[in-house]
Design a protein around this motif. Structure first.
Motif, short mmCIF file in Angstrom:
data_model
loop_
_atom_site.label_atom_id
_atom_site.label_comp_id
_atom_site.label_asym_id
_atom_site.label_seq_id
_atom_site.Cartn_x
_atom_site.Cartn_y
_atom_site.Cartn_z
N ARG A 274 5.17 -3.65 -1.46
CA ARG A 274 6.13 -4.52 -2.14
C ARG A 274 7.49 -4.55 -1.44
N LYS A 275 7.82 -3.49 -0.70
CA LYS A 275 9.05 -3.51 0.08
C LYS A 275 8.99 -4.60 1.14
N TRP A 276 7.81 -4.75 1.76
CA TRP A 276 7.63 -5.80 2.77
C TRP A 276 7.77 -7.18 2.12
N LEU A 277 7.19 -7.33 0.95
CA LEU A 277 7.28 -8.59 0.22
C LEU A 277 8.75 -8.97 -0.01
N ASP A 278 9.53 -8.03 -0.51
CA ASP A 278 10.95 -8.28 -0.78
C ASP A 278 11.71 -8.59 0.50
N ALA A 279 11.40 -7.87 1.57
CA ALA A 279 12.17 -8.00 2.81
C ALA A 279 11.83 -9.26 3.59
N PRO B 249 -0.89 -12.54 5.57
CA PRO B 249 -0.31 -11.33 4.98
C PRO B 249 -1.00 -10.94 3.67
N VAL B 250 -1.40 -9.67 3.58
CA VAL B 250 -2.01 -9.12 2.37
C VAL B 250 -1.11 -8.00 1.86
N ILE B 251 -0.75 -8.05 0.59
CA ILE B 251 0.18 -7.10 0.00
C ILE B 251 -0.52 -6.38 -1.15
N ARG B 252 -0.47 -5.05 -1.14
CA ARG B 252 -0.98 -4.32 -2.30
C ARG B 252 0.12 -4.33 -3.35
N TYR B 253 -0.13 -5.06 -4.43
CA TYR B 253 0.92 -5.27 -5.43
C TYR B 253 0.84 -4.27 -6.57
N GLY B 254 -0.37 -3.81 -6.88
CA GLY B 254 -0.57 -2.85 -7.97
C GLY B 254 -1.74 -1.96 -7.62
N GLY B 255 -2.23 -1.21 -8.60
CA GLY B 255 -3.34 -0.30 -8.35
C GLY B 255 -4.53 -0.98 -7.72
N ASP B 256 -5.03 -2.05 -8.34
CA ASP B 256 -6.16 -2.79 -7.78
C ASP B 256 -5.83 -4.28 -7.69
N GLU B 257 -4.56 -4.58 -7.50
CA GLU B 257 -4.11 -5.96 -7.35
C GLU B 257 -3.53 -6.18 -5.96
N PHE B 258 -3.89 -7.31 -5.36
CA PHE B 258 -3.38 -7.68 -4.05
C PHE B 258 -2.82 -9.10 -4.11
N LEU B 259 -1.86 -9.37 -3.24
CA LEU B 259 -1.34 -10.72 -3.06
C LEU B 259 -1.63 -11.16 -1.64
N LEU B 260 -1.95 -12.44 -1.48
CA LEU B 260 -2.11 -13.02 -0.15
C LEU B 260 -1.17 -14.20 -0.02
N ILE B 261 -0.61 -14.38 1.16
CA ILE B 261 0.33 -15.47 1.40
C ILE B 261 -0.23 -16.40 2.47
N LYS C 73 9.01 1.12 11.03
CA LYS C 73 8.85 0.00 10.10
C LYS C 73 7.47 0.04 9.44
N GLU C 74 6.46 0.43 10.21
CA GLU C 74 5.12 0.54 9.66
C GLU C 74 5.08 1.55 8.50
N SER C 75 5.77 2.69 8.69
CA SER C 75 5.75 3.72 7.66
C SER C 75 6.48 3.27 6.41
N VAL C 76 7.44 2.35 6.56
CA VAL C 76 8.22 1.85 5.42
C VAL C 76 7.48 0.75 4.68
N TYR C 77 6.84 -0.14 5.44
CA TYR C 77 6.29 -1.36 4.85
C TYR C 77 4.78 -1.36 4.63
N ARG C 78 4.07 -0.31 5.06
CA ARG C 78 2.62 -0.29 4.89
C ARG C 78 2.21 0.56 3.70
N ASP C 79 1.21 0.09 2.95
CA ASP C 79 0.60 0.90 1.90
C ASP C 79 -0.21 1.99 2.58
#
Length: 274
Positions: free
Chosen positions: A127-132, A184-196, A113-119
């Motif tokens: 973003r896969k983690w975000l969707d899931a 939770p911190v998500i890398r959303y783009g090249g230099d963009e992150f999302l926090l929840i 799961k780490e390999s699938v959902y981690r940047d």
């Protein structure tokens, strides 16, 4: 071969650009990517060869992942049958062994799961983690939260001045500080992150984000003898349950750009333009 980090950076920027469009045709996508590629100094003809190599690597990775998933399912099925048989026959030794095998398998699945959902670069969620984990099938939030979008300041200048290796180090440096907020911190783009943020109110979240930025600014970085400071701009939006992700992101994005205008008046570029 062309630098993968450059291709990734351009790809993330292209993704961020098209995410804001309601309609994306192949022609529109090509036009956007070509412009971004020019900005990164990417030769389109050279990219074709590099893309084929990267595609083959990704296909191989997906096939390996698929094989491992299948093996884990078969192993889990076999182990569960052994456990049931052991319980029926009151075989304590067999049951204990099945429990050990199940625990070992659980660890393997967690690693998968780490390999699938981690940047791979920043070790933040992707973003896969975000969707899931956060969105339903209609891309609406499953529950209320505070969404924060983060965009690095002067990141292009850092890449242009010091190169993409330095840019990667900055991404890892900033992402580690964002992760220290323990949300939770998500890398959303090249230099963009999302926090929840799920527990705090908007005022508390704003204070935490400002404190994180202040801490960053107090820690200068040195790369190849050049000393510089990094920072980010951010925008918050209080999301309701079932709110469309795209609308929430747009609202947070607007506030982020307001913050960027303000912070750039107080925080100068890391390097002199001269």
């Amino acid at each position: 071969m062309m630098d993968k980090s450059v291709i990734k950076a351009a790809s993330y920027e292209c993704k961020s650009a098209i995410d804001k469009l309601e309609i994306v045709t192949p022609a529109i996508y090509t036009s956007i990517f070509v412009k971004i590629a020019e900005k990164y100094g990417i030769d389109i003809e050279e990219l074709t060869s590099a893309t084929e190599t990267l595609l083959n690597e990704q296909i191989e990775e997906l096939m390996t992942l698929n094989t491992k998933s299948g093996e884990h399912i078969e192993h889990l099925d076999e182990t569960s049958k052994k456990a049931l048989d052991a319980m029926k026959s009151h075989d304590e030794e067999g049951l204990s062994k099945s429990i050990e095998e199940t625990e070992a398998l659980r660890k393997e699945i967690e690693s998968l799961k780490e390999s699938v959902y981690r940047d791979s670069l920043t070790r933040t969620w992707n973003r896969k983690w975000l969707d899931a984990h956060l969105l339903d099938t209609e891309e609406r939030f499953r529950k209320a939260c505070i969404l924060a979008i983060v965009d690095l300041n002067y990141f292009k200048q850092i890449n242009d001045t010091l190169g993409h290796i330095a840019g990667d180090k900055v991404l890892k440096f900033i992402s580690s500080h964002l992760q220290s907020l323990e949300v939770p911190v998500i890398r959303y783009g090249g230099d963009e992150f999302l926090l929840i943020f799920e527990e705090e109110d908007e005022e508390t979240c704003t204070k935490k984000m400002r404190m994180c930025r202040k801490t960053l600014l107090q820690k200068p970085l040195i790369f190849h003898g050049k000393r510089f400071r990094t920072s980010f701009s951010f925008g918050l939006h209080a999301c309701n349950e079932k709110e469309l992700f795209s609308e929430a992101l747009e609202a947070a994005d607007r506030r982020m750009y307001e913050d960027k205008k303000s912070i750039k008046k107080r925080v100068p570029p890391p390097f002199s333009s001269g």
